[in-house]
Design a protein around this motif. Structure first.
Motif, PDB file in Angstrom:
ATOM      1  N   UNK A 232       0.802  -1.224   0.000  1.00  0.00           N
ATOM      2  CA  UNK A 232       0.000   0.000   0.000  1.00  0.00           C
ATOM      3  C   UNK A 232       0.839   1.280   0.000  1.00  0.00           C
ATOM      4  N   UNK A 233       2.024   1.250   0.629  1.00  0.00           N
ATOM      5  CA  UNK A 233       2.767   2.493   0.839  1.00  0.00           C
ATOM      6  C   UNK A 233       4.174   2.452   0.233  1.00  0.00           C
ATOM      7  N   UNK A 234       4.957   1.387   0.530  1.00  0.00           N
ATOM      8  CA  UNK A 234       6.304   1.302  -0.016  1.00  0.00           C
ATOM      9  C   UNK A 234       7.336   0.908   1.032  1.00  0.00           C
ATOM     10  N   UNK A 235       8.607   0.685   0.613  1.00  0.00           N
ATOM     11  CA  UNK A 235       9.640   0.166   1.524  1.00  0.00           C
ATOM     12  C   UNK A 235      10.035   1.119   2.644  1.00  0.00           C
ATOM     13  N   UNK A 236       9.936   2.437   2.428  1.00  0.00           N
ATOM     14  CA  UNK A 236      10.286   3.370   3.499  1.00  0.00           C
ATOM     15  C   UNK A 236       9.339   3.188   4.686  1.00  0.00           C
ATOM     16  N   UNK A 237       8.048   3.026   4.412  1.00  0.00           N
ATOM     17  CA  UNK A 237       7.079   2.772   5.483  1.00  0.00           C
ATOM     18  C   UNK A 237       7.396   1.468   6.204  1.00  0.00           C
ATOM     19  N   UNK A 238       7.853   0.466   5.437  1.00  0.00           N
ATOM     20  CA  UNK A 238       8.242  -0.811   6.050  1.00  0.00           C
ATOM     21  C   UNK A 238       9.404  -0.592   7.010  1.00  0.00           C
ATOM     22  N   UNK A 239      10.405   0.207   6.577  1.00  0.00           N
ATOM     23  CA  UNK A 239      11.552   0.470   7.438  1.00  0.00           C
ATOM     24  C   UNK A 239      11.164   1.178   8.725  1.00  0.00           C
ATOM     25  N   UNK A 240      10.313   2.209   8.618  1.00  0.00           N
ATOM     26  CA  UNK A 240       9.851   2.927   9.809  1.00  0.00           C
ATOM     27  C   UNK A 240       9.054   2.012  10.733  1.00  0.00           C
ATOM     28  N   UNK A 241       8.112   1.281  10.141  1.00  0.00           N
ATOM     29  CA  UNK A 241       7.241   0.409  10.924  1.00  0.00           C
ATOM     30  C   UNK A 241       8.055  -0.681  11.632  1.00  0.00           C
ATOM     31  N   UNK A 242       8.977  -1.301  10.904  1.00  0.00           N
ATOM     32  CA  UNK A 242       9.739  -2.391  11.497  1.00  0.00           C
ATOM     33  C   UNK A 242      10.712  -1.905  12.566  1.00  0.00           C
ATOM     34  N   UNK A 243      11.131  -0.652  12.483  1.00  0.00           N
ATOM     35  CA  UNK A 243      11.922  -0.095  13.578  1.00  0.00           C
ATOM     36  C   UNK A 243      11.075  -0.068  14.857  1.00  0.00           C
ATOM     37  N   UNK A 244       9.820   0.380  14.723  1.00  0.00           N
ATOM     38  CA  UNK A 244       8.913   0.338  15.872  1.00  0.00           C
ATOM     39  C   UNK A 244       8.618  -1.077  16.319  1.00  0.00           C
ATOM     40  N   UNK A 245       8.505  -1.986  15.371  1.00  0.00           N
ATOM     41  CA  UNK A 245       8.211  -3.383  15.701  1.00  0.00           C
ATOM     42  C   UNK A 245       9.362  -4.038  16.450  1.00  0.00           C
ATOM     43  N   UNK A 246      10.596  -3.541  16.254  1.00  0.00           N
ATOM     44  CA  UNK A 246      11.725  -4.085  17.019  1.00  0.00           C
ATOM     45  C   UNK A 246      11.510  -3.818  18.508  1.00  0.00           C
ATOM     46  N   UNK A 247      11.036  -2.605  18.830  1.00  0.00           N
ATOM     47  CA  UNK A 247      10.738  -2.291  20.231  1.00  0.00           C
ATOM     48  C   UNK A 247       9.578  -3.140  20.732  1.00  0.00           C
ATOM     49  N   UNK A 248       8.529  -3.249  19.911  1.00  0.00           N
ATOM     50  CA  UNK A 248       7.350  -4.040  20.263  1.00  0.00           C
ATOM     51  C   UNK A 248       7.750  -5.490  20.529  1.00  0.00           C
ATOM     52  N   UNK A 249       8.493  -6.080  19.605  1.00  0.00           N
ATOM     53  CA  UNK A 249       8.886  -7.485  19.745  1.00  0.00           C
ATOM     54  C   UNK A 249       9.838  -7.686  20.912  1.00  0.00           C
ATOM     55  N   UNK A 250      10.640  -6.650  21.186  1.00  0.00           N
ATOM     56  CA  UNK A 250      11.513  -6.759  22.346  1.00  0.00           C
ATOM     57  C   UNK A 250      10.716  -6.932  23.627  1.00  0.00           C
ATOM     58  N   UNK A 251       9.718  -6.075  23.815  1.00  0.00           N
ATOM     59  CA  UNK A 251       8.866  -6.223  24.987  1.00  0.00           C
ATOM     60  C   UNK A 251       8.041  -7.486  24.957  1.00  0.00           C
ATOM     61  N   UNK A 252       7.646  -7.909  23.755  1.00  0.00           N
ATOM     62  CA  UNK A 252       6.810  -9.106  23.617  1.00  0.00           C
ATOM     63  C   UNK A 252       7.529 -10.373  24.053  1.00  0.00           C
ATOM     64  N   UNK A 253       8.857 -10.299  24.178  1.00  0.00           N
ATOM     65  CA  UNK A 253       9.588 -11.464  24.690  1.00  0.00           C
ATOM     66  C   UNK A 253       9.115 -11.829  26.091  1.00  0.00           C
ATOM     67  N   UNK A 254       8.560 -10.851  26.793  1.00  0.00           N
ATOM     68  CA  UNK A 254       8.036 -11.129  28.138  1.00  0.00           C
ATOM     69  C   UNK A 254       6.925 -12.165  28.094  1.00  0.00           C
ATOM     70  N   UNK A 255       6.160 -12.177  26.991  1.00  0.00           N
ATOM     71  CA  UNK A 255       5.102 -13.188  26.861  1.00  0.00           C
ATOM     72  C   UNK A 255       5.712 -14.585  26.839  1.00  0.00           C
ATOM     73  N   UNK A 256       6.861 -14.704  26.171  1.00  0.00           N
ATOM     74  CA  UNK A 256       7.550 -15.995  26.158  1.00  0.00           C
ATOM     75  C   UNK A 256       8.026 -16.403  27.533  1.00  0.00           C
ATOM     76  N   UNK A 257       8.545 -15.418  28.286  1.00  0.00           N
ATOM     77  CA  UNK A 257       8.990 -15.720  29.653  1.00  0.00           C
ATOM     78  C   UNK A 257       7.825 -16.278  30.469  1.00  0.00           C
ATOM     79  N   UNK A 258       6.714 -15.551  30.436  1.00  0.00           N
ATOM     80  CA  UNK A 258       5.556 -15.942  31.250  1.00  0.00           C
ATOM     81  C   UNK A 258       4.971 -17.279  30.785  1.00  0.00           C
ATOM     82  N   UNK A 259       4.835 -17.440  29.459  1.00  0.00           N
ATOM     83  CA  UNK A 259       4.251 -18.678  28.948  1.00  0.00           C
ATOM     84  C   UNK A 259       5.146 -19.879  29.240  1.00  0.00           C
TER      85      UNK A 259
END
Length: 426
Positions: A232-259
């Motif tokens: 829908x948008x292009x690779x620059x949007x992917x780069x920005x979004x995935x930078x944010x997703x790195x932070x999201x996925x970093x915190x999401x590791x806590x779900x693995x700890x708990x599970x």
């Protein structure tokens, strides 16, 4: 070993992976820039989506089965190893067949990243062996060595030459190194463990279909995103979004700890209604507390986080990060009931509800993403996870005997994100 000690050791192991994994991606994002980082992350997402076939939801299956019957650990590990190798071979065949449709200048990047993800899948199999057999201290020791080596390999390679192809090659080298370290350490415990016969591998694959469907659909977040946004948008949007997703996925590791800590415990008490109810309550509050704390951190610290970690090129991400925070909280809220369902053997129900969730997300995205971009996609995911949580709660209340207090408090807590959420100007 006590619950608190297990959580502490699992938390230490995951924190090491999280810290050095995030640093690796921060270096990549800064050196490559949003456009090249977007290209790399797009193909990493494609490779990850394909590798979901090899993962197949076997990790939660191992945790539940070994937690319920600890004496069967070695035989279950052998069956799952055989199934994983069979599925990995299937993925490689599919990848070879797909290469003619991949641009020639991107084929090697795709192949290297896919091989890296398949190596990581095998590493995760061996790591589950530690958790399911209550050896969290040993996993922490091995993880410390592995993540330091992985960070060094990727960072040095990118410092030498900041190109997507170099990054992909370093990814593969680091994942193979970690796999070697982890498998050698694990084989010392499961001496003589070999893949089960092919017939047992196929039986295991058929028996765990519901785990595979549920795991694959749960894992789409962070991977299918790149494909949608690139379309829908292009690779620059992917780069920005995935930078944010790195932070999201970093915190999401806590779900693995708990599970990883709670799932075997809850599975072991699923036959005792009173003990299962008590364990279910601990799961609920642990997940919601972590989800709220990290989600609000993303919302409150959006601007300084983006400036410190990614630099000026990623400034537009700061306005989007609070939406990541809200999604994080809603996802953990749903996960608090999802773990309960898995421990009670409700994978078929989870799989069916996840299909419905993604159909809703797909339908909404055709309108929201072209109009609101990254925010539109995050809003679609949040709505989908909220519906998922409601469906999980409906079944979870019946199984656990818990009341509505936790869902009511969690719903009220979601309102704390409202002041930070803004729609982009059209």
């Amino acid at each position: 070993m006590s619950l608190v000690r297990n959580l502490a050791l699992m938390g230490t192991s995951t924190a090491l992976r999280l810290g050095f994994g995030m640093l690796t991606f921060v270096v990549m994002a800064r050196l490559l820039g949003p456009a090249q980082f977007g290209v790399l992350m797009l193909w990493l997402s494609v490779a990850t989506l394909l590798s979901l076939i090899a993962n197949y939801g076997l990790a939660p299956y191992l945790l539940r089965e070994i937690g319920a019957v600890p004496a069967s650990a070695r035989s279950i590990m052998s069956e799952v190893l055989s199934a994983k190798l069979l599925l990995t071979a299937l993925v490689l065949l599919l990848a070879l067949a797909s290469l003619p449709w991949v641009s020639p200048d991107l084929r090697l990047i795709f192949a290297l990243l896919l091989a890296a993800q398949l190596a990581e899948s095998l590493t995760e199999f061996y790591n589950v062996g530690y958790r399911a057999t209550n050896r969290f201290a040993e996993e922490t020791r091995i993880a410390s060595i592995a993540v330091l080596a992985q960070f060094a390999v990727v960072t040095l390679a990118l410092w030498w030459r900041a190109e997507p192809l170099v990054a992909a090659g370093a990814f593969l080298a680091s994942r193979l190194l970690v796999l070697a370290i982890t498998s050698l350490a694990q084989r010392a415990y499961f001496k003589g463990m070999r893949p089960a016969p092919l017939a047992k591998a196929w039986t295991c694959v058929m028996r765990t279909k519901s785990y595979a469907i549920d795991f694959s659909l749960q894992s789409l977040i962070g991977q299918i995103d790149s494909v949608v946004l690139n379309h829908f948008i292009g690779p620059v949007a992917v780069g920005l979004y995935q930078a944010g997703m790195r932070l999201f996925n970093g915190g999401a590791q806590a779900a693995g700890i708990l599970a990883n800590v709670f799932l075997p415990r809850a599975a072991a008490t699923s036959g005792d209604k009173q003990r299962f109810r008590a364990e279910s309550g601990r799961i609920q509050w642990a997940f919601v507390s972590v989800g709220l704390a990290f989600g609000l951190a993303l919302a409150l610290l959006a601007e300084p986080l983006v400036a410190l970690l990614f630099g000026a090129d990623y400034a537009p991400l700061a306005a989007v990060l609070p939406w990541f925070g809200l999604l994080f909280f809603v996802r953990f809220f749903a996960a608090s009931w999802g773990v309960l369902l898995t421990s009670a053997g409700q994978q078929n129900y989870r799989a069916a509800i996840n299909v419905v969730q993604w159909l809703v997300v797909a339908a909404l995205s055709w309108v929201a993403v072209p109009q609101y971009g990254m925010v539109g996609w995050l809003a679609c995911l949040t709505i989908g996870n909220a519906l998922l949580a409601l469906a999980y709660i409906a079944r979870g209340l019946q199984l656990s005997g818990l009341g509505w207090r936790q869902p009511a408090i969690a719903t009220a807590a979601a309102a704390s994100f409202i002041p930070f959420l803004h729609l982009p100007k059209l």
